[in-house]
Design an enzyme around this catalytic site. Sequence first.
Site, PDB file in Angstrom:
ATOM      1  N   HIS A   1       7.177  -7.186  -2.335  1.00  0.00           N
ATOM      2  CA  HIS A   1       7.019  -6.672  -1.041  1.00  0.00           C
ATOM      3  C   HIS A   1       8.019  -7.297   0.027  1.00  0.00           C
ATOM      4  O   HIS A   1       8.369  -6.932   1.078  1.00  0.00           O
ATOM      5  CB  HIS A   1       5.816  -6.714  -0.175  1.00  0.00           C
ATOM      6  CG  HIS A   1       4.648  -6.031  -1.222  1.00  0.00           C
ATOM      7  ND1 HIS A   1       4.762  -4.714  -1.580  1.00  0.00           N
ATOM      8  CD2 HIS A   1       3.408  -6.444  -1.274  1.00  0.00           C
ATOM      9  CE1 HIS A   1       3.602  -4.278  -2.087  1.00  0.00           C
ATOM     10  NE2 HIS A   1       2.693  -5.587  -1.941  1.00  0.00           N
TER      11      HIS A   1
ATOM     12  N   SER B   1      -4.422   2.595   4.382  1.00  0.00           N
ATOM     13  CA  SER B   1      -4.836   2.301   3.252  1.00  0.00           C
ATOM     14  C   SER B   1      -4.992   0.232   3.275  1.00  0.00           C
ATOM     15  O   SER B   1      -5.724  -0.098   2.793  1.00  0.00           O
ATOM     16  CB  SER B   1      -3.653   2.351   2.210  1.00  0.00           C
ATOM     17  OG  SER B   1      -3.857   2.073   0.787  1.00  0.00           O
TER      18      SER B   1
ATOM     19  N   ARG C   1      -8.311   3.690  -4.319  1.00  0.00           N
ATOM     20  CA  ARG C   1      -9.194   4.225  -3.234  1.00  0.00           C
ATOM     21  C   ARG C   1      -9.341   5.582  -3.287  1.00  0.00           C
ATOM     22  O   ARG C   1     -10.253   6.306  -4.016  1.00  0.00           O
ATOM     23  CB  ARG C   1      -8.680   3.813  -2.009  1.00  0.00           C
ATOM     24  CG  ARG C   1      -9.778   3.857  -0.783  1.00  0.00           C
ATOM     25  CD  ARG C   1      -9.133   3.508   0.583  1.00  0.00           C
ATOM     26  NE  ARG C   1      -8.130   4.370   1.018  1.00  0.00           N
ATOM     27  CZ  ARG C   1      -8.427   5.180   1.922  1.00  0.00           C
ATOM     28  NH1 ARG C   1      -9.251   5.538   2.230  1.00  0.00           N
ATOM     29  NH2 ARG C   1      -7.209   5.948   2.231  1.00  0.00           N
ATOM     30  N   LYS C   2      -8.322   6.344  -2.626  1.00  0.00           N
ATOM     31  CA  LYS C   2      -8.300   7.964  -2.473  1.00  0.00           C
ATOM     32  C   LYS C   2      -7.119   8.470  -3.500  1.00  0.00           C
ATOM     33  O   LYS C   2      -7.139   9.579  -3.933  1.00  0.00           O
ATOM     34  CB  LYS C   2      -8.397   8.481  -1.421  1.00  0.00           C
ATOM     35  CG  LYS C   2      -9.861   8.650  -0.652  1.00  0.00           C
ATOM     36  CD  LYS C   2      -9.668   9.320   0.673  1.00  0.00           C
ATOM     37  CE  LYS C   2     -10.894   9.618   1.326  1.00  0.00           C
ATOM     38  NZ  LYS C   2     -10.767  10.364   2.621  1.00  0.00           N
TER      39      LYS C   2
ATOM     40  N   LYS D   1       0.806  -1.323  -0.022  1.00  0.00           N
ATOM     41  CA  LYS D   1       0.041  -0.052  -0.040  1.00  0.00           C
ATOM     42  C   LYS D   1       0.709   1.343  -0.045  1.00  0.00           C
ATOM     43  O   LYS D   1       0.522   2.225   0.685  1.00  0.00           O
ATOM     44  CB  LYS D   1      -1.040  -0.064   1.199  1.00  0.00           C
ATOM     45  CG  LYS D   1      -1.956  -1.268   1.320  1.00  0.00           C
ATOM     46  CD  LYS D   1      -2.410  -1.975   0.225  1.00  0.00           C
ATOM     47  CE  LYS D   1      -3.562  -1.265  -0.666  1.00  0.00           C
ATOM     48  NZ  LYS D   1      -3.736  -1.956  -1.701  1.00  0.00           N
TER      49      LYS D   1
ATOM     50  N   TYR E   1       6.465   8.377  -2.053  1.00  0.00           N
ATOM     51  CA  TYR E   1       4.984   8.602  -2.585  1.00  0.00           C
ATOM     52  C   TYR E   1       4.813   9.902  -2.552  1.00  0.00           C
ATOM     53  O   TYR E   1       4.320  10.671  -3.612  1.00  0.00           O
ATOM     54  CB  TYR E   1       4.096   7.785  -1.896  1.00  0.00           C
ATOM     55  CG  TYR E   1       2.505   7.783  -2.382  1.00  0.00           C
ATOM     56  CD1 TYR E   1       2.285   6.812  -3.325  1.00  0.00           C
ATOM     57  CD2 TYR E   1       1.748   8.640  -1.877  1.00  0.00           C
ATOM     58  CE1 TYR E   1       0.855   6.965  -3.732  1.00  0.00           C
ATOM     59  CE2 TYR E   1       0.365   8.893  -2.297  1.00  0.00           C
ATOM     60  CZ  TYR E   1       0.006   7.926  -3.269  1.00  0.00           C
ATOM     61  OH  TYR E   1      -1.358   7.950  -3.727  1.00  0.00           O
TER      62      TYR E   1
ATOM     63  N   GLY F   1       2.354   2.485  -2.973  1.00  0.00           N
ATOM     64  CA  GLY F   1       2.281   3.270  -4.261  1.00  0.00           C
ATOM     65  C   GLY F   1       2.773   2.294  -5.485  1.00  0.00           C
ATOM     66  O   GLY F   1       3.206   2.723  -6.622  1.00  0.00           O
TER      67      GLY F   1
END
Length: 345
Positions: A146, A178, A306-307, A81, A236, A83
């Site tokens: 990751h 996130s 999402r946002k 979460k 980010y 980027g």
Amino acid sequence: MTFIRRTQIMSSERDEEEEQKTLQQHAQLLTELPKALGTFETDLYLYQGMWLYPDAILSIMLMQNHFNHHPTDIFLTSFMKSGTTWLRSLMFTILNRSRFDFSNHPLLRKGPHDCFPVLDLYKPKDYNITNTKPLPSNSPRLFATHFAYKMLPSSITEPSSGCKFVYVCRDPKDVLVSIWHFNIGLRPKELPPLSFEQVFNMFCEGVIEYGPYWDQVLGFWNAALESPDKILFFKYEEMKRDPEVHVKKLAEFMGLPISIQEEESGMVKKIVEFCSFEHLKSLEINKTGSHKANNGNVVPNQSFFRKGEVGDWKCHLTEEMKDRIDRITYDKFKDSGLTLGAAPQ
Ligand code: PAP
């Protein structure tokens, strides 16, 4: 049967035997490792300093034992979460900018998570990973993961490998928020619900998928300080502030610099706009399509959008929660030169 064909069959039999051995070691390991609750599944295990699900542990073991790198491979690395979806789109678009027109681009038909493979649910037969044939130097393979830097096979992290890493990190408070929306949204209904406070505590204690967050970030930060030619470290928040500068740096790092003609034709702006949160989120494929992970899990593409904002944590964290995360971040990073989020009060 030709000699080459016979040798190929023998080596693929040997590969399978080796894989069987890794599978047995994995089964044994799961009986010994420390265990905790995860947000998606019940059982997380602490393996080589990182909390992972059994599938991911098997993947990293297989990767450590069987991954054949190419000197042109480029790995997109990040904590979850932070980027990845954005960077995936940018890297894929930069790499293929002379092959595809923006009006007929593969990212109009497939989600960013389908444009190149993730290694965290890796099986040697996937992605032709055991392929050792030379590849054209202007056409690197792209992979995402990751996993912690220190877990990756030394064959790819050692300076002589030629492989490169792009790392993106993000304010841990926004990462947590996130994760909360994404993981809890996809948490199987048969598992008991988790509250935001519970996930907050899991995150702070580091006992969460791929955690502790701070160790994963520091691993890449320190490696990037040591080998800046090998690891490109992005934040980010800085990408949001100036995406065009980051696209140019990324293209240069990938060995595909933006030419003067491209610059003059507005290529950088086009890439930025094409991969922007608003554009990708608005695409039909990202509204209705889904990504099928290697373990069979199906994730709706829309859950990756999402946002896409900096500072959404303000809508979720109390003052006390903010202070706790900022304090941990400050303590963990204070000797490293890395700053993320605000200094604690
Ligand atoms: P992953 O670890 O599941 O791959 P990742 O893509 O790293 O997720 O992170 C998702 C975050 O990136 C989401 O943040 P949010 O929950 O705070 O909104 C997502 O909205 C954001 N994101 C996705 N695509 C973009 C983009 N093109 N530009 C900026 N942010 C984006």
